[in-house]
Motif scaffolding. Structure first.
Motif, PDB file in Angstrom:
ATOM      1  N   ARG A   1       2.540 -11.954  -3.532  1.00 24.94           N
ATOM      2  CA  ARG A   1       1.239 -12.583  -3.772  1.00 24.94           C
ATOM      3  C   ARG A   1       0.210 -12.105  -2.753  1.00 24.94           C
ATOM      4  O   ARG A   1      -0.954 -11.892  -3.093  1.00 24.94           O
ATOM      5  N   GLY A   2       0.637 -11.939  -1.502  1.00 25.35           N
ATOM      6  CA  GLY A   2      -0.279 -11.475  -0.470  1.00 25.35           C
ATOM      7  C   GLY A   2      -0.788 -10.079  -0.718  1.00 25.35           C
ATOM      8  O   GLY A   2      -1.883  -9.717  -0.253  1.00 25.35           O
ATOM      9  N   CYS A   3      -0.007  -9.277  -1.449  1.00 24.05           N
ATOM     10  CA  CYS A   3      -0.428  -7.912  -1.805  1.00 24.05           C
ATOM     11  C   CYS A   3      -1.169  -7.863  -3.132  1.00 24.05           C
ATOM     12  O   CYS A   3      -1.438  -6.774  -3.651  1.00 24.05           O
ATOM     13  N   GLY A   4      -1.476  -9.045  -3.698  1.00 18.73           N
ATOM     14  CA  GLY A   4      -2.265  -9.092  -4.927  1.00 18.73           C
ATOM     15  C   GLY A   4      -1.452  -9.085  -6.197  1.00 18.73           C
ATOM     16  O   GLY A   4      -2.012  -8.898  -7.283  1.00 18.73           O
ATOM     17  N   GLY A   5      -0.133  -9.257  -6.092  1.00 23.74           N
ATOM     18  CA  GLY A   5       0.713  -9.210  -7.270  1.00 23.74           C
ATOM     19  C   GLY A   5       1.242  -7.803  -7.514  1.00 23.74           C
ATOM     20  O   GLY A   5       0.773  -6.828  -6.930  1.00 23.74           O
ATOM     21  N   MET A   6       2.203  -7.704  -8.423  1.00 22.57           N
ATOM     22  CA  MET A   6       2.870  -6.421  -8.653  1.00 22.57           C
ATOM     23  C   MET A   6       1.918  -5.378  -9.224  1.00 22.57           C
ATOM     24  O   MET A   6       2.014  -4.196  -8.892  1.00 22.57           O
ATOM     25  N   LEU A   7       0.975  -5.797 -10.082  1.00 18.71           N
ATOM     26  CA  LEU A   7       0.067  -4.827 -10.694  1.00 18.71           C
ATOM     27  C   LEU A   7      -0.872  -4.229  -9.650  1.00 18.71           C
ATOM     28  O   LEU A   7      -1.034  -3.001  -9.572  1.00 18.71           O
TER      29      LEU A   7
ATOM     30  N   ALA B   1      -0.449  -4.277  -6.380  1.00 17.28           N
ATOM     31  CA  ALA B   1       0.352  -3.545  -5.396  1.00 17.28           C
ATOM     32  C   ALA B   1       0.752  -2.177  -5.938  1.00 17.28           C
ATOM     33  O   ALA B   1       0.751  -1.178  -5.205  1.00 17.28           O
ATOM     34  N   GLY B   2       1.069  -2.120  -7.238  1.00 11.78           N
ATOM     35  CA  GLY B   2       1.394  -0.827  -7.841  1.00 11.78           C
ATOM     36  C   GLY B   2       0.199   0.107  -7.851  1.00 11.78           C
ATOM     37  O   GLY B   2       0.319   1.305  -7.577  1.00 11.78           O
ATOM     38  N   SER B   3      -0.979  -0.449  -8.154  1.00 10.56           N
ATOM     39  CA  SER B   3      -2.198   0.364  -8.126  1.00 10.56           C
ATOM     40  C   SER B   3      -2.477   0.848  -6.707  1.00 10.56           C
ATOM     41  O   SER B   3      -2.898   2.000  -6.499  1.00 10.56           O
ATOM     42  N   SER B   4      -2.246  -0.023  -5.727  1.00 14.11           N
ATOM     43  CA  SER B   4      -2.437   0.361  -4.320  1.00 14.11           C
ATOM     44  C   SER B   4      -1.488   1.476  -3.933  1.00 14.11           C
ATOM     45  O   SER B   4      -1.869   2.420  -3.229  1.00 14.11           O
ATOM     46  N   MET B   5      -0.239   1.385  -4.401  1.00 13.49           N
ATOM     47  CA  MET B   5       0.741   2.418  -4.082  1.00 13.49           C
ATOM     48  C   MET B   5       0.324   3.762  -4.680  1.00 13.49           C
ATOM     49  O   MET B   5       0.417   4.803  -4.011  1.00 13.49           O
TER      50      MET B   5
ATOM     51  N   ALA C   1     -14.474  -2.235   2.412  1.00 13.13           N
ATOM     52  CA  ALA C   1     -14.887  -3.584   2.011  1.00 13.13           C
ATOM     53  C   ALA C   1     -14.824  -3.757   0.494  1.00 13.13           C
ATOM     54  O   ALA C   1     -14.430  -4.816  -0.022  1.00 13.13           O
ATOM     55  N   TRP C   2     -15.202  -2.705  -0.256  1.00  9.72           N
ATOM     56  CA  TRP C   2     -15.137  -2.787  -1.718  1.00  9.72           C
ATOM     57  C   TRP C   2     -13.692  -2.934  -2.194  1.00  9.72           C
ATOM     58  O   TRP C   2     -13.391  -3.771  -3.052  1.00  9.72           O
ATOM     59  N   LEU C   3     -12.787  -2.163  -1.617  1.00  7.16           N
ATOM     60  CA  LEU C   3     -11.384  -2.275  -1.984  1.00  7.16           C
ATOM     61  C   LEU C   3     -10.826  -3.638  -1.612  1.00  7.16           C
ATOM     62  O   LEU C   3      -9.973  -4.193  -2.316  1.00  7.16           O
ATOM     63  N   ARG C   4     -11.319  -4.189  -0.512  1.00  8.09           N
ATOM     64  CA  ARG C   4     -10.864  -5.525  -0.121  1.00  8.09           C
ATOM     65  C   ARG C   4     -11.304  -6.571  -1.139  1.00  8.09           C
ATOM     66  O   ARG C   4     -10.540  -7.495  -1.473  1.00  8.09           O
ATOM     67  N   ARG C   5     -12.515  -6.429  -1.656  1.00 13.05           N
ATOM     68  CA  ARG C   5     -13.010  -7.403  -2.637  1.00 13.05           C
ATOM     69  C   ARG C   5     -12.173  -7.383  -3.907  1.00 13.05           C
ATOM     70  O   ARG C   5     -11.957  -8.437  -4.530  1.00 13.05           O
ATOM     71  N   ILE C   6     -11.715  -6.209  -4.311  1.00 15.97           N
ATOM     72  CA  ILE C   6     -10.908  -6.143  -5.537  1.00 15.97           C
ATOM     73  C   ILE C   6      -9.411  -6.210  -5.231  1.00 15.97           C
ATOM     74  O   ILE C   6      -8.574  -6.010  -6.098  1.00 15.97           O
ATOM     75  N   ARG C   7      -9.081  -6.476  -3.950  1.00 14.37           N
ATOM     76  CA  ARG C   7      -7.713  -6.715  -3.466  1.00 14.37           C
ATOM     77  C   ARG C   7      -6.790  -5.511  -3.676  1.00 14.37           C
ATOM     78  O   ARG C   7      -5.623  -5.657  -4.024  1.00 14.37           O
ATOM     79  N   ILE C   8      -7.344  -4.321  -3.443  1.00 16.46           N
ATOM     80  CA  ILE C   8      -6.530  -3.112  -3.364  1.00 16.46           C
ATOM     81  C   ILE C   8      -6.251  -2.850  -1.890  1.00 16.46           C
ATOM     82  O   ILE C   8      -7.134  -2.958  -1.047  1.00 16.46           O
ATOM     83  N   PHE C   9      -5.007  -2.513  -1.577  1.00 15.60           N
ATOM     84  CA  PHE C   9      -4.512  -2.387  -0.201  1.00 15.60           C
ATOM     85  C   PHE C   9      -4.500  -3.745   0.507  1.00 15.60           C
ATOM     86  O   PHE C   9      -4.611  -3.819   1.733  1.00 15.60           O
ATOM     87  N   ALA C  10      -4.376  -4.823  -0.265  1.00 12.27           N
ATOM     88  CA  ALA C  10      -4.280  -6.162   0.326  1.00 12.27           C
ATOM     89  C   ALA C  10      -2.907  -6.351   0.959  1.00 12.27           C
ATOM     90  O   ALA C  10      -1.903  -5.779   0.517  1.00 12.27           O
ATOM     91  N   ILE C  11      -2.871  -7.160   2.007  1.00 14.31           N
ATOM     92  CA  ILE C  11      -1.608  -7.523   2.661  1.00 14.31           C
ATOM     93  C   ILE C  11      -1.624  -9.029   2.911  1.00 14.31           C
ATOM     94  O   ILE C  11      -2.689  -9.651   2.969  1.00 14.31           O
ATOM     95  N   PRO C  12      -0.457  -9.661   3.056  1.00 18.71           N
ATOM     96  CA  PRO C  12      -0.418 -11.116   3.251  1.00 18.71           C
ATOM     97  C   PRO C  12      -1.195 -11.585   4.471  1.00 18.71           C
ATOM     98  O   PRO C  12      -1.801 -12.666   4.445  1.00 18.71           O
ATOM     99  N   GLU C  13      -1.200 -10.790   5.540  1.00 14.18           N
ATOM    100  CA  GLU C  13      -1.900 -11.188   6.758  1.00 14.18           C
ATOM    101  C   GLU C  13      -3.417 -11.215   6.572  1.00 14.18           C
ATOM    102  O   GLU C  13      -4.147 -11.707   7.423  1.00 14.18           O
ATOM    103  N   GLU C  14      -3.865 -10.700   5.441  1.00 13.92           N
ATOM    104  CA  GLU C  14      -5.282 -10.688   5.118  1.00 13.92           C
ATOM    105  C   GLU C  14      -5.639 -11.876   4.233  1.00 13.92           C
ATOM    106  O   GLU C  14      -6.672 -12.517   4.425  1.00 13.92           O
ATOM    107  N   THR C  15      -4.764 -12.178   3.290  1.00 16.33           N
ATOM    108  CA  THR C  15      -5.031 -13.272   2.361  1.00 16.33           C
ATOM    109  C   THR C  15      -4.672 -14.629   2.953  1.00 16.33           C
ATOM    110  O   THR C  15      -5.294 -15.638   2.624  1.00 16.33           O
ATOM    111  N   ALA C  16      -3.648 -14.693   3.803  1.00 17.58           N
ATOM    112  CA  ALA C  16      -3.260 -15.933   4.484  1.00 17.58           C
ATOM    113  C   ALA C  16      -2.926 -15.596   5.934  1.00 17.58           C
ATOM    114  O   ALA C  16      -1.768 -15.584   6.333  1.00 17.58           O
TER     115      ALA C  16
END
Length: 628
Positions: free
Chosen positions: A483-489, A491-495, A596-611
């Motif tokens: 969940r912290g990485c934005g879900g599997m979809l 996270a897959g897009s980030s990968m 910042a744009w990628l952060r808004r759309i939660r690409i390259f998100a990590i749990p330490e960022e969301t919580a």
């Protein structure tokens, strides 16, 4: 030595407690105690699996590439290709086999080593621990804000009286030194920590960071059974610090426990890309190496706790003989200190599953490559340490892998060039007549043995990318991280995006690292500069100076390839594009706007960022307050 005039009523330093720290010999010594009480079971089988598995994969790939080439006999170029391929395939096969072990460990949710668990009650401590934060020309306000966040987190555990905090300054710039002293005085006032917050600045920066810590050990080490080493960008929770100190108290054969610091606070596209890769792929790799390294783990120089007496008795670094940059002060001291501690009969463990350890990554590719140049020199310097008497073979393996890491870039470059030269030679290439209509390296290799050529390519790419894919799959077993990485979809897009960007930056990194190796071998010193922490912006003029030649090289290579054959230009396109577009690639990935744009759309998100953990929230609050 000079202590800053922090407060007349409270001395800047505690009373001295000297501890002898003799310089170790590399020509004399023997391994003390082969098996240690904290050594995990079945270590021989674990190492046989990883090394044997990597060896079996490499033999399979080597047989296939030999079969592709064997048709008309193997000439010198083809033999060189085979040797380069085997060496590089063995490198990635080792990483793949180790990562698979890490994947199984995470999927099966094995308990932590040394009794370290996030879910058990925090131990009650009975001894004192020193937290050491070496600094060299860093931003003082930012440094003290991070230290205050750690201090308050330890305070929240109710065991603050078991810890003392030391800022160990090697700062050389007068304006930063003055600001450092002022910021530290303010830190004491804000926290009321006059009795357990201390500051010391060296006038003599001999041996750099290693010398900074060694000087502290010789002056104050006897008063502290453990010391926890921080970097200027380190953040650790009080809970993990207490657990590490408790593990040292409960395992008397252990000299060092290394955590896996998660990269956080990324703002630029590059920094966010790095923190995502570290958060998703890093645990698989770290769990794997911890599993087969056992009690012979490595040391990364920070976010680790060390038994002070063991360090003093066995980790005094000698000056290396020979000419600079190979001779002189040991630069990458952590690998050598780990090897000497194990030689002295002490266990070293990595505990990658222990949450609460953080660091910040470089904000741009340029900053990473500058740091990497210094590491390159330090790791190549380990060639003088490899033959040291009495080292455990796993310690030698760490040193050898550190050296080998920097030779892989020139080796990949040579493999590509040889892989191009062989079909060109077969096609009758001549400098007097560059054009070879219809020439295609892909067709040449496919003609040798179409099925085996494709099989070798697919096997190589699978082994190369498997650790990333396994890291992604571990998200299925960890709901909070998923969940912290934005879900599997997401996270897959980030990968996928991280893999694409890494591929575009690979030619730049390969060229710069290869140049770095050449510079070190030619005797050029890397210097010692402070790192940038949060701003990756670089003026266009600096980018042109740094990467303009690389772009010109890419254009020339592309034009020449096209003249020979359009198919050749297409075959070389991934490398040529990376070189030609080096300036816009570095500029784009250094952008905070893109990050910042990628952060808004939660690409390259990590749990330490969301919580974010409280220690990260508090450090950010304090740093913002300084800027206001």
């Amino acid at each position: 030595m000079s202590g800053a005039p922090i407060d007349d009523s409270f001395p800047p330093l505690p009373g001295e407690a000297p501890l002898d720290m003799p310089v170790q010999s590399l020509r004399e010594g023997r391994l003390n105690v082969q098996t240690l009480p904290s050594t995990p079971r079945a270590m021989a089988w674990r190492r046989a699996y990883v090394i044997g598995g990597a060896g079996a994969l490499t033999l399979l790939a080597a047989y296939q590439i030999w079969w592709v080439l064997r048709g008309g006999g193997i000439n010198v170029l083809e033999l060189l290709l085979v040797l380069l391929f085997i060496a590089l395939f063995a490198w990635i096969a080792m990483a793949c086999a180790s990562a698979f072990a890490g994947f199984v460990l995470i999927a099966s949710r094995r308990p932590g080593r040394l009794g370290l668990s996030q879910h058990s009650p925090a131990p009650e401590l009975h001894s004192r621990t020193a937290l050491l934060m070496p600094t060299y020309n860093e931003d003082p306000e930012r440094l003290m804000a991070g230290l205050q966040a750690i201090y308050e987190s330890v305070q929240a555990t109710g065991q603050l009286d078991r810890f003392d905090f030391f800022v160990l300054s090697d700062t050389t710039r007068p304006e930063i030194r003055i600001a450092e002293e002022s910021s530290f005085a303010a830190l004491r006032q804000r926290t009321g920590g006059h009795r357990n917050l201390f500051y010391r600045r060296r006038d003599d920066n001999h041996e750099r960071k290693a010398g900074n810590i060694a000087e502290w050990v010789r002056r104050f080490g006897a008063a502290y059974p453990q010391m926890l080493i921080l970097d200027a960008d380190s953040l650790m929770t009080g809970e993990v610090i207490v657990r590490l100190a408790g593990a040292m108290e409960g395992n008397p054969d252990v000299a060092l426990i290394q955590t896996l610091p998660m990269i956080v606070n990324g703002n630029t596209l590059f920094a966010r890309m790095q923190q995502f890769a570290g958060r998703v792929y890093g645990p698989v790799i770290a769990h794997g190496v911890a599993w087969w390294h056992g009690s012979e783990s490595n040391y990364w120089g920070h976010n680790a706790i060390i038994r002070t007496r063991a360090f003093a008795e066995h980790a005094g670094l000698p000056e290396l003989g020979g000419f600079k940059p190979f001779g002189g002060t040991v630069l990458s001291h952590d690998f050598v200190e780990a090897a000497l501690l194990r030689r002295g009969g002490w266990a070293l463990h990595m505990v990658p599953g222990l949450a609460g350890s953080y660091e910040e990554g470089p904000p741009s590719l340029t900053d990473m490559l500058i740091r990497d140049r210094r590491w390159c020199q330090g790791n190549l310097q380990h060639g003088a340490v490899l033959p040291a008497r009495g080292l455990h073979w796993v310690s030698r393996w760490h040193l050898l892998m550190g050296i080998g890491h920097y030779f892989t870039s020139p080796m990949w470059a040579m493999l590509m060039l040889v892989g191009l030269a062989i079909p060109l030679e077969s096609a009758g290439f001549s400098w007097s007549s560059l054009s070879i209509p219809g020439f295609s390296p892909t067709e040449y290799w496919r003609q040798q043995d179409p099925e085996r050529f494709l099989w070798v390519f697919m096997l190589t790419m699978s082994v190369l990318l498997a650790p990333k894919f396994m890291g992604y799959l571990t998200l299925f077993f960890d709901r909070d991280t998923r969940r912290g990485c934005g879900g599997m979809l997401r996270a897959g897009s980030s990968m996928l995006l991280e893999t694409l960007l890494a591929a575009l930056m690979a030619p730049i990194t390969m060229y710069v690292q290869s140049r770095g190796v050449a510079e070190v071998l030619a005797g050029r010193d890397s210097g010692w500069d402070a790192q940038r922490r949060d701003d990756g912006s670089v003026p266009l003029s600096s980018l042109v100076r740094s990467y303009g030649g690389l772009s010109v090289l890419g254009v020339l290579a592309g034009v020449m390839a096209y003249f020979i054959s359009p198919s050749l230009a297409a075959w070389m396109a991934p490398v040529i594009l990376g070189l030609v577009l080096s300036i816009p690639i570095v500029m784009m990935t250094s952008s905070r706007i893109a990050g910042a744009w990628l952060r808004r759309i939660r690409i390259f998100a990590i749990p330490e960022e969301t919580a974010p953990p409280q220690v990260l929230v508090r450090a950010a609050q304090l740093r913002r307050a300084v800027k206001q």
